[in-house]
Design a protein around this motif. Structure first.
Motif, mmCIF file in Angstrom:
data_model
loop_
_atom_site.group_PDB
_atom_site.id
_atom_site.type_symbol
_atom_site.label_atom_id
_atom_site.label_comp_id
_atom_site.label_asym_id
_atom_site.label_seq_id
_atom_site.Cartn_x
_atom_site.Cartn_y
_atom_site.Cartn_z
ATOM 1 N N GLY A 201 -9.667 -7.397 10.785
ATOM 2 C CA GLY A 201 -8.332 -8.054 11.254
ATOM 3 C C GLY A 201 -7.353 -8.327 10.331
ATOM 4 O O GLY A 201 -5.998 -8.704 10.556
ATOM 5 N N ALA A 202 -7.751 -8.435 9.077
ATOM 6 C CA ALA A 202 -6.970 -8.828 7.812
ATOM 7 C C ALA A 202 -7.251 -7.802 6.721
ATOM 8 O O ALA A 202 -7.934 -8.097 5.753
ATOM 9 N N ASP A 203 -6.856 -6.622 7.123
ATOM 10 C CA ASP A 203 -7.379 -5.429 6.116
ATOM 11 C C ASP A 203 -6.013 -4.546 5.491
ATOM 12 O O ASP A 203 -4.922 -4.542 6.069
ATOM 13 N N LYS A 204 -6.369 -3.925 4.772
ATOM 14 C CA LYS A 204 -5.405 -3.047 3.930
ATOM 15 C C LYS A 204 -5.882 -1.664 3.848
ATOM 16 O O LYS A 204 -7.377 -1.515 3.670
ATOM 17 N N THR A 205 -4.790 -0.522 3.991
ATOM 18 C CA THR A 205 -5.531 0.684 3.715
ATOM 19 C C THR A 205 -4.745 1.435 2.487
ATOM 20 O O THR A 205 -3.452 1.249 2.469
ATOM 21 N N PRO A 275 0.910 18.114 2.582
ATOM 22 C CA PRO A 275 -0.107 19.160 2.126
ATOM 23 C C PRO A 275 -1.547 18.537 1.651
ATOM 24 O O PRO A 275 -2.398 19.151 1.770
ATOM 25 N N VAL A 276 -1.090 17.099 1.108
ATOM 26 C CA VAL A 276 -2.626 16.738 0.590
ATOM 27 C C VAL A 276 -2.391 15.108 1.253
ATOM 28 O O VAL A 276 -1.468 14.550 1.148
ATOM 29 N N VAL A 277 -3.410 14.679 1.625
ATOM 30 C CA VAL A 277 -3.520 13.235 1.889
ATOM 31 C C VAL A 277 -4.983 12.758 1.516
ATOM 32 O O VAL A 277 -6.039 13.230 1.856
ATOM 33 N N HIS A 278 -4.859 11.973 0.317
ATOM 34 C CA HIS A 278 -6.274 11.194 0.038
ATOM 35 C C HIS A 278 -6.477 10.207 0.636
ATOM 36 O O HIS A 278 -5.631 9.177 0.435
ATOM 37 N N TYR A 279 -7.214 9.717 1.493
ATOM 38 C CA TYR A 279 -7.539 8.471 2.111
ATOM 39 C C TYR A 279 -8.665 7.955 1.103
ATOM 40 O O TYR A 279 -9.727 8.256 0.985
ATOM 41 N N LEU A 280 -8.298 6.655 0.604
ATOM 42 C CA LEU A 280 -8.879 5.911 -0.294
ATOM 43 C C LEU A 280 -9.598 4.805 0.118
ATOM 44 O O LEU A 280 -10.304 3.879 -0.623
ATOM 45 N N GLY A 281 -9.498 4.384 1.428
ATOM 46 C CA GLY A 281 -10.257 3.427 1.960
ATOM 47 C C GLY A 281 -9.462 2.260 2.707
ATOM 48 O O GLY A 281 -8.328 2.062 2.492
ATOM 49 N N SER A 282 -10.299 1.587 3.784
ATOM 50 C CA SER A 282 -9.706 0.493 4.196
ATOM 51 C C SER A 282 -10.580 -0.708 3.995
ATOM 52 O O SER A 282 -11.937 -0.448 4.118
ATOM 53 N N TYR A 283 -10.155 -1.855 3.581
ATOM 54 C CA TYR A 283 -11.002 -2.820 2.959
ATOM 55 C C TYR A 283 -10.322 -4.286 3.437
ATOM 56 O O TYR A 283 -8.973 -4.082 3.714
ATOM 57 N N PRO A 284 -11.212 -5.306 3.265
ATOM 58 C CA PRO A 284 -10.382 -6.715 3.655
ATOM 59 C C PRO A 284 -9.397 -7.031 2.715
ATOM 60 O O PRO A 284 -9.640 -6.663 1.425
ATOM 61 N N ARG A 285 -8.393 -7.590 3.095
ATOM 62 C CA ARG A 285 -7.519 -8.088 2.289
ATOM 63 C C ARG A 285 -8.069 -9.591 1.546
ATOM 64 O O ARG A 285 -8.825 -10.308 2.205
#
Length: 325
Positions: A201-205, A275-285
């Motif tokens: 609920g308090a996250d960053k991507t 053309p390129v999307v690197h998803y590097l993670g979702s994690y707690p703030r």
């Protein structure tokens, strides 16, 4: 677990890693940690991808100098690593030497370039004639000075943390030399496992995007995708892709978790555009602050809209297989 960090011991990265390990969820701390120092983030990332270490702590931005280019470039180069946590450290610097030395007698001051940028005003004023030399880290500057022969150490000083000066037995010539009091550096803990921490609920991507080449308004389109889904962006920085002049990728931090419907919807649209999307993670703030989400961007609003469309499409009369389309 083997954790890599920008070494040697007593760097700010080392401090951030110790803080992060103490706060990690149980699934990431199933074994006694081993801390492995590296001379650069790129070298540590190579060992991470090769499986020689299990995680890596790296600085990503600070409140004075902005993004740490070495880390941003490593993150942009692959989608095989995932950020699982972040940590912040308040930064303070000292000027240290092997022995008490008048400032006017200093000929060389060494430190990491990002540290130099945070004390440059003080250095210009207090040691204007000293040569400013680069080191791989603030602690490495202190370590190398402590290990140098006495003849080579004469007239030299290091900009480092108070802990590093104490650890390597240096004499502090001046403390609190940073130009901006209360400066903060942010660090990220990266793994190659592909595991995403649960939504809090308090996250960053964090994402890296490459936009369509030579398409007018492509960056605006990407930002509008975020805005139209109620996703707030807290950081954006451009870095050269490296294949030819004028090509850039964009590193972004956005508020929310991939499990949030609004974030997932934005990522789907970005995937169609870019053309390129690197998803590097979702994690707690690390600050625990929750995003303020409008009612029409809440999960239930997306779920209700999806159910509505499914109900409407269920009313479509099946096409005659023999009819021409």
């Amino acid at each position: 677990m083997r954790y890599g960090f920008l070494g040697p011991e007593t760097t700010f990265t080392h401090q951030a890693l110790l803080q992060a390990i103490a706060q990690l969820p149980e699934e990431f701390t199933t074994a006694t940690p081993e801390l492995v120092p590296f001379s650069s983030v790129a070298t540590a990332a190579t060992d991470l991808l090769a499986g020689d270490i299990d995680a890596l702590m790296a600085p990503i931005e600070n409140s004075v100098e902005g993004g740490v280019s070495g880390t941003l470039d490593v993150l942009a180069a692959t989608d095989s690593i995932t950020i699982v946590a972040e940590q912040t450290v308040q930064i303070t610097f000292v000027l240290a030497a092997r022995e008490a030395t008048p400032l006017e007698q200093l000929t060389t001051v060494s430190s990491h370039p990002h540290a130099q940028a945070q004390v440059q005003g003080w250095l210009r004023k207090q040691v204007p004639d000293a040569h400013i030399a680069a080191a791989s880290s603030t602690a490495a500057a202190a370590r190398d000075l402590a290990a140098a022969p006495a003849s080579e150490a004469q007239g030299r000083a290091a900009v480092c943390s108070p802990l590093a000066a104490q650890h390597f037995g240096l004499e502090i010539l001046a403390e609190g030399i940073e130009d901006y009091e209360g400066a903060i550096t942010r660090f990220v803990l990266v793994t190659r496992e592909g595991r995403i921490p649960a939504r809090t609920g308090a996250d960053k991507t964090t994402l890296v995007l490459q936009l369509p080449h030579n398409r007018s308004g492509a960056l605006l389109e990407a930002l509008e995708i975020l805005a139209s889904n109620g996703v707030n962006m807290s950081r954006i920085e451009s870095r050269p892709v490296g294949d030819f002049l004028g090509r850039y990728s964009f590193s972004l931090d956005i508020e929310g978790h991939i499990e949030d419907r609004r974030v997932a919807a934005a990522l789907r649209s970005l995937h169609r555009l870019c053309p390129v999307v690197h998803y590097l993670g979702s994690y707690p703030r690390v600050d625990g602050r929750r995003a303020e989400v409008r009612e029409d961007f809440a999960d239930h609003a997306y779920d209700d809209a999806r159910a509505w469309i499914q109900r409407l499409t269920g009313m479509i009369t099946p096409a005659d297989p023999g009819a021409a389309i």
